[in-house]
Design an enzyme around this catalytic site. Structure first.
Site, short mmCIF file in Angstrom:
data_model
loop_
_atom_site.label_atom_id
_atom_site.label_comp_id
_atom_site.label_asym_id
_atom_site.label_seq_id
_atom_site.Cartn_x
_atom_site.Cartn_y
_atom_site.Cartn_z
N GLU A 226 -0.74 -1.86 3.96
CA GLU A 226 -0.96 -3.08 4.79
C GLU A 226 0.24 -4.01 4.77
OE1 GLU A 226 -4.78 -5.00 4.37
OE2 GLU A 226 -5.85 -3.15 4.78
C1 LIG Z 1 -2.16 5.29 -0.73
C2 LIG Z 1 -1.80 5.00 0.67
C3 LIG Z 1 -2.81 4.87 1.61
C4 LIG Z 1 -2.50 4.65 2.94
N1 LIG Z 1 -3.49 4.61 3.89
C5 LIG Z 1 -3.15 4.55 5.20
C6 LIG Z 1 -4.15 4.68 6.22
O1 LIG Z 1 -5.33 4.81 5.94
N2 LIG Z 1 -3.75 4.66 7.51
C7 LIG Z 1 -2.44 4.51 7.86
O2 LIG Z 1 -2.14 4.52 9.04
N3 LIG Z 1 -1.46 4.39 6.92
C8 LIG Z 1 -1.79 4.41 5.62
N4 LIG Z 1 -0.81 4.29 4.65
C9 LIG Z 1 0.57 4.09 5.06
C10 LIG Z 1 1.13 2.73 4.67
O3 LIG Z 1 0.70 1.77 5.57
C11 LIG Z 1 2.67 2.91 4.67
O4 LIG Z 1 2.96 3.61 3.49
C12 LIG Z 1 3.41 1.63 4.74
O5 LIG Z 1 3.33 1.14 6.04
C13 LIG Z 1 4.87 1.77 4.35
O6 LIG Z 1 5.48 2.83 5.01
P1 LIG Z 1 6.33 3.91 4.19
O7 LIG Z 1 5.53 4.33 3.01
O8 LIG Z 1 6.74 4.96 5.15
O9 LIG Z 1 7.58 3.13 3.65
P2 LIG Z 1 8.90 2.75 4.44
O10 LIG Z 1 8.57 2.21 5.77
O11 LIG Z 1 9.83 3.90 4.38
O12 LIG Z 1 9.45 1.57 3.56
C14 LIG Z 1 10.12 1.79 2.32
C15 LIG Z 1 10.56 0.46 1.74
O13 LIG Z 1 11.42 -0.21 2.66
C16 LIG Z 1 10.96 -1.53 2.85
N5 LIG Z 1 11.30 -1.96 4.21
C17 LIG Z 1 11.11 -1.29 5.38
N6 LIG Z 1 11.56 -2.02 6.40
C18 LIG Z 1 12.05 -3.17 5.89
C19 LIG Z 1 12.66 -4.34 6.42
N7 LIG Z 1 12.87 -4.50 7.71
N8 LIG Z 1 13.02 -5.32 5.58
C20 LIG Z 1 12.82 -5.20 4.25
N9 LIG Z 1 12.26 -4.13 3.69
C21 LIG Z 1 11.88 -3.13 4.48
C22 LIG Z 1 9.47 -1.49 2.62
O14 LIG Z 1 8.98 -2.76 2.23
C23 LIG Z 1 9.39 -0.47 1.49
O15 LIG Z 1 9.59 -1.14 0.28
C24 LIG Z 1 -1.14 4.51 3.32
C25 LIG Z 1 -0.12 4.61 2.35
C26 LIG Z 1 -0.44 4.84 1.05
C27 LIG Z 1 0.67 4.98 0.06
#
Ligand SMILES: Cc1cc2nc3c(=O)[nH]c(=O)nc-3n(C[C@H](O)[C@H](O)[C@H](O)COP(=O)(O)OP(=O)(O)OC[C@H]3O[C@@H](n4cnc5c(N)ncnc54)[C@H](O)[C@@H]3O)c2cc1C
Length: 836
Positions: A502
């Site tokens: 989220e």
């Molecule tokens: C256990 C779990 C349950 C989940 N459940 C769902 C679900 O039910 N449905 C669904 O759709 N998704 C779900 N997700 C996905 C979740 O919403 C994403 O993991 C999240 O949006 C982050 O994306 P990412 O993991 O690809 O990280 P990335 O987008 O690769 O980000 C990696 C890091 O970079 C940072 N970052 C990225 N962009 C910026 C910026 N512009 N400025 C500063 N920092 C930045 C982030 O804060 C993070 O620390 C789930 C994830 C997990 C781990």
């Protein structure tokens, strides 16, 4: 001399007028008066007085006549502003505009109306909500052993799944008319908090259908037919929902999902209907592997203009039964040590009828706004509750453990080093629970507090992690050795889940809190931006003029207020008369912070413009100030709402001083790193005219806080209220509670025994290996203590021994019985339409 007095008077008058944010007419009158005095009293030479008067007339006339002012000033600034304003995509705009502004607007105003906060009713539970917490929620906890769920079943047991469905846990936020529980946000938050104090797996399993997902989206945007069909089924658990937004290439940047649907005609149930051919590749989807109803976000395209006149329609949300041909549900991901269901899903060219779009055809392309609106409220409940729940567990159990565990013959909680960690745990939890409650109260008032819910999600999960990390340090090896006796290790491992979902915390801190906060909460910035988008030039000019001059007055006023409150220690700031006297100064200090934040924000936006968006470290620190002010407001509100509990005051004071010191560091961080050094120097003089006045909370105060965690008391109960009944069952938390009570009862008896031995009333030298049992037996025999008292000492020793014990396992740790991990099956490539 007269000239000097005149200059000083002008300076003071200007400061006062700016402080009071008077109108342009008053400014003009004051300046005219100053010139007249100078001329009349010959303070300046006549030629200078004439020159000053001429300049004054030249400026005052156009600035006080709106039509002239617009032509000469505002329109030119508007044109320049249009050029420097960074381009904003539709999705960015929808994200920024989502939700409502509430107390955050006051915090950004420079002069928060504290009455508004204090008059907000404290949330309370309805009898049915209280019953559900005391019975169904307690019962659900008692059905689960987190250890067995994680390590034996690697899933919730079938009876638990059924109980969740039957008792309506998935329908907490579905209205009663659709068969749901129709709970308030506060009740929902209480349930999530309680579950999180017991098992992360059950907490996430209950959380997701009540959070951003099919139920919430249908309730707000579904067609009547969709609501009537799905909501009762979701409320009763006849459908298992999930919501799939995240794509492997689009995580944080979710608006960039490449998943797509093309509007076309197709066959559905033997009929030719308009629909979409959807292709998606999603991962990390909670409940995905067991879902029956897949909420899906994709970008809709209409190349043949079958649904309207737009080709790129935008992000769209649909509900697809997982039994629908073409829907692929993958295997499971393994999210750290938690075993809630989570996995990938994909599909290629899967035809769905238009009826499956949430809200039907009119809602094509409205998906992003829907998601952002629901997130604005939902983000303020689930994850703040789970972070707070885990912190409650850690504080309650670790405090007890630190009292019964002794080293060097002293309870470890009494060592100053350990005390420091316990202090942070207590202070953080007091503030976290306050913010959780206030945010839920705001949502129950009908707010969708986009910025505050982001703050709550970010800071309560972050502080939750800090509390659990501190707890791990306090309990040492006991927290590390996994097994059913470990009450902390699972929470420690699972907390990063809440940090990531989220809106991952780094992103939320760096981009959202201030980025959205500065635009939404600022009284003029959004109005200025809206004026640039106005197509009617006359309307744009009038709107921009009003916003611009309002903004100038606002900035000058906050600058003056910052300086004056800094110079006077904000002693003269008025606060509501009936706040607790011991908190009065905090309201004054927060008002000072509010003015300083508004001033710094304006200077930063004005001097850095669009570049501020890329200066994430500055933006994050400005966001921290806003966040800390919100956490402080919630803390003060809690103190009032709970009847100014004097015994809890150390927790409140520590949390406030810690937050004020951190806010000061954030101000310092912005100023020290501000790119323009001249502006930075001026800012420093205005924000900290007499230096930095805030200190870390004192060790004495910290000692008082830590003490509150170590022994049973009403304060400890209030601090951990809402957790699963700590004495229920025979798990590690209940064992600590029992050992703690027994230890406190036994200590004076043991002391009496040792004193009697010293006095020679009996011989304390017991045979080798006799230990405490022999010593107590002698004391009883000598009549030093009664048999019951002797038994109490032995009981305390035995219960404590149980608490400090850890688990052990067979040589292979049972690994040979586990499945070897497999790499996820390849999903079909999802190709962006443009690239195809
Ligand atoms: C256990 C779990 C349950 C989940 N459940 C769902 C679900 O039910 N449905 C669904 O759709 N998704 C779900 N997700 C996905 C979740 O919403 C994403 O993991 C999240 O949006 C982050 O994306 P990412 O993991 O690809 O990280 P990335 O987008 O690769 O980000 C990696 C890091 O970079 C940072 N970052 C990225 N962009 C910026 C910026 N512009 N400025 C500063 N920092 C930045 C982030 O804060 C993070 O620390 C789930 C994830 C997990 C781990």
């Amino acid at each position: 001399m007269l000239t000097l007095i005149w200059l000083v008077a002008i300076l003071l008058a200007a400061l006062a007028l700016a402080y009071l944010n008077v109108s342009g007419i008053v400014w003009s009158a004051a300046i005219a008066g100053a010139i007249a005095v100078a001329w009349g009293m010959h303070i300046v030479p006549e030629w200078l007085a004439i020159a000053l008067s001429a300049v004054f007339v030249l400026l005052a006339i156009p600035l006080n006549i709106p039509s002239l002012r617009r032509k000469l000033v505002s329109d030119a600034v508007l044109a320049a502003f249009r050029n420097v304003l960074p381009p904003m995509s539709q999705t960015e705009r929808e994200a920024i505009e989502a939700g409502t502004v509430w107390w955050d607007g006051e915090l950004f105003s420079g002069r928060p109306q504290w009455r508004k906060l204090l008059d907000t009713p404290a949330p309370a539970l309805r009898p049915d909500e209280q019953h559900f917490l005391d019975h169904e929620t307690e019962e659900l906890c008692s059905m689960i052993s987190d250890w067995e769920t994680t390590n034996v079943h690697q899933d919730l047991p079938p009876a638990v799944w059924q109980y969740i469905k039957d008792k309506g846990f998935w329908g907490m936020n579905i209205a009663k008319e659709f068969g749901g529980l129709g709970f308030s946000a506060y009740a929902h938050s209480q349930v999530m908090t309680k579950l999180s104090t017991h098992s992360g797996t059950v907490s996430v399993t209950v959380m997701v259908p009540n959070s951003l997902g099919p139920g919430e989206l249908l309730a707000h945007y579904g067609t009547d037919a969709q609501k009537r069909h799905f909501l009762p089924r979701l409320a009763k658990g006849l459908e298992i929902p999930c919501f799939a937004l995240t794509n492997p290439v689009a995580g944080s940047d979710a608006a960039a999902i490449p998943d797509y649907g093309v509007v076309c005609w197709g066959e559905h149930e033997g009929k030719r209907v308009l629909g979409l051919k959807v292709t998606w590749d999603k991962r990390y989807i909670t409940l995905g592997p067991v879902a029956t109803l897949l909420g899906l976000a994709f970008r809709a395209y209409d190349p043949d203009k079958l649904a309207g006149d737009k080709e790129d329609i935008g992000i769209t949300c649909a509900l697809v039964p997982t039994t629908h041909p073409g829907v692929e549900i993958g295997r499971r991901h393994m999210p750290l040590s938690a075993v809630f269901q989570n996995g990938p899903t994909w599909g290629r060219d899967v035809f769905i009828p238009m009826d499956w779009v949430i809200g039907g055809q009119p809602m094509l392309g409205r998906g992003w706004r829907m998601l952002m609106e629901c997130l604005a409220a939902g983000r303020g409940i689930s994850l703040p509750s789970s972070g707070t729940g885990m912190a409650k567990l850690a504080v309650r159990a670790t405090g007890g453990y630190a009292r019964v565990r002794t080293q060097f013959k002293v309870p470890i909680g009494r060592f100053e080093g350990v005390e420091e960690a316990l202090t942070r745990m207590g202070g953080n939890l007091y503030m976290m629970d306050a913010a959780r409650t206030l945010t839920a109260a705001a949502i129950d008032l009908g707010e969708k507090p986009a910025v505050l819910s982001g703050i709550a999600k970010l800071h309560l999960t972050e502080r939750g992690r800090q509390v659990v990390i501190d707890a791990m340090d306090v309990v040492g090896g006991k927290g590390i050795m996994m097994g059913p006796s470990n009450f902390l290790g699972a929470a420690y491992m699972q907390l990063p889940v809440a940090i990531t979902v989220e809106g991952a915390n780094i992103l939320t801190r760096s981009l959202i809190v201030f980025g959205q906060g500065a635009i939404r909460c600022h009284p003029f910035v959004l109005k200025e931006i809206e004026a640039t988008r106005e197509s009617d030039p006359a309307k744009a000019s009038a709107a921009y003029d009003k916003a611009l001059f309002g903004h100038i007055g606002f900035t000058l006023s906050n600058m003056a207020r910052t300086l004056v409150t800094g110079l006077t220690g904000s002693h003269f700031v008025t606060v509501p008369a009936n706040v607790a006297p011991e908190t009065r100064r905090y309201y004054q200090q927060l008002t000072r912070f509010s003015a300083a934040l508004a001033f710094l924000a304006d200077v930063s936006m004005g001097s850095l413009g669009g570049a501020l968006k890329r200066k994430e470290k500055l933006s994050a620190r400005l966001g921290d100030i806003l966040s800390l002010m919100y956490l402080c407001s919630a803390t003060l509100k809690r103190y009032e709402d709970e009847g100014r509990q004097q015994a809890d005051a150390p927790l409140m004071h520590w949390a406030m001083w810690d937050a004020m010191f951190k806010a000061q560091s954030a101000f310092e961080g912005v100023i020290s790193n501000f790119p323009n050094r001249l502006i930075a120097a001026v800012m420093r003089r205005i924000v900290f005219p007499l230096g930095r006045p805030y200190f870390v909370p004192s060790d004495k105060l910290g000692h008082e806080v830590a003490k509150l965690l170590l022994e049973p008391s009403a304060t400890r109960d209030r601090l951990t209220a809402g957790m699963r009944s700590p004495t229920a069952g025979d798990g590690p938390v209940a064992q600590i509670e029992r050992a703690l009570v027994a230890t406190l009862a036994a200590e004076p008896i043991e002391a009496a025994i040792r004193a009697a031995a010293k006095e020679g009333r009996f011989d304390p030298k017991v045979p080798a290996g006799g230990g405490l049992d022999a010593l107590v037996a002698r004391a009883v025999a000598a009549g030093v203590v009664t048999a019951d008292e002797g038994a109490a000492v032995i009981t305390a020793r035995d219960l404590t021994a149980k608490v400090i014990r850890v688990d052990d396992f067979p040589q292979d740790l049972g690994l040979s019985e586990r499945q070897a991990p497999q790499v996820q099956a390849p999903a079909p490539d999802v190709v962006h339409k443009a690239a195809a």
